[in-house]
Scaffold this active site. Sequence first.
Site: not given
Ligand SMILES: Cc1ncc(COP(=O)(O)O)c(C=O)c1O
Length: 364
Positions: A183
């Site tokens: 990110k």
């Molecule tokens: C669209 C989306 N939602 C949720 C997440 C989940 O985030 P995390 O990996 O921080 O749990 C991601 C992670 O890549 C994502 O791309």
Amino acid sequence: MKSIPLCQPWFDSVYADRVREQILSTQIGPGPVTAEFASQLASYVGSHYCIVTTSGTVALSVASFTVGLKPGDEILVPAYGVISTINAFASFGLKPKLVDIERQTGCMSPTELKKQITDKTRAVCFVNFSGFTGQNLIEVVRICQERNLPLIEDAACALGHRFGGKSAGTFGDIGTYSFSVPKIITTGQGGALITKSKNYFEKARSFIDQGDSNWRKTNLIRGIGNNFRFNDILASFGLAQLKTIEKRIARKKATYAILQKSLKNKIFQVPSTLPPLHHIVFARKPRALINYLGDHGITAVRQYRTISQHPSYAYLGNRNFPNADFWTKYAVYLPFGLSLTEKEAQKIVEILANSPIALDSIIN
Ligand SMILES: Cc1ncc(COP(=O)(O)O)c(C=O)c1O
């Protein structure tokens, strides 16, 4: 030959200095820096309240609890994309139902959404796919408001994106972000939840702190919760990046501009001043393209698939999702991390220009 990686983050040495200072201060738990990170995030996106937490997935689970969803409640989610979104809800006992995406946007289709809403539906989760906001999101907001359904906006990939003067994440009743490695701001792992509602803010804040955000003062717990709190080491790292976010965005813009100039409508685009998080192209022969790029020192992958193709969600495959299947079959993800240099982007463009495997436009 060292391959260009799919996604490698990029850090200024100032960030490391800040983290070192934080550790040496001995203030390493959830504290003032965590609060400052949340507050600066809220002002950056123009929201009233923000809570930082352990991941984007946890932020989504907490959001579902906060809007009042209970085990067994139905929530509509996109049929294509990362597994985290649906897992966040299913792992909290909710019943997810899939909605096909639009081919052009990669996001939940408003037309399909309307067809899938029934009297059993309790909430909708719209994912800003790779940073996509756009008119479809405005339409989804309208659909949810008309039916009194809470909208959770999964803006994990969309921090910094704006549409019509509003930040991604602020369209829904609750918006969430992720600070995982790919990110624009990454703390290794981490997430955030934003809302304009004081009531939601207080509910979420208590939930991530054992069910009562006041328990240290009162020695009483009035609700049930968990420990999903962030900490000041990671917050110092995140805050240092947030302070230089324009520089980080500029790096992304520079490499995307090179790809876009050459690939034109053959690279996925989003309606924003920021480029999409991922660099996505489409090919009828994706495996051959990935192999060809690999042979030339470029890592490329097929990142996601139609959710019902995963064994754990096969039970949702009783309907067809033609656009999710299109993306599953033909989307190829090129290197996109913040470490990607302009020279490397130029190399990707040149290798693709000589590729024997044709790229397709997304519309075909
Ligand atoms: C669209 C989306 N939602 C949720 C997440 C989940 O985030 P995390 O990996 O921080 O749990 C991601 C992670 O890549 C994502 O791309």
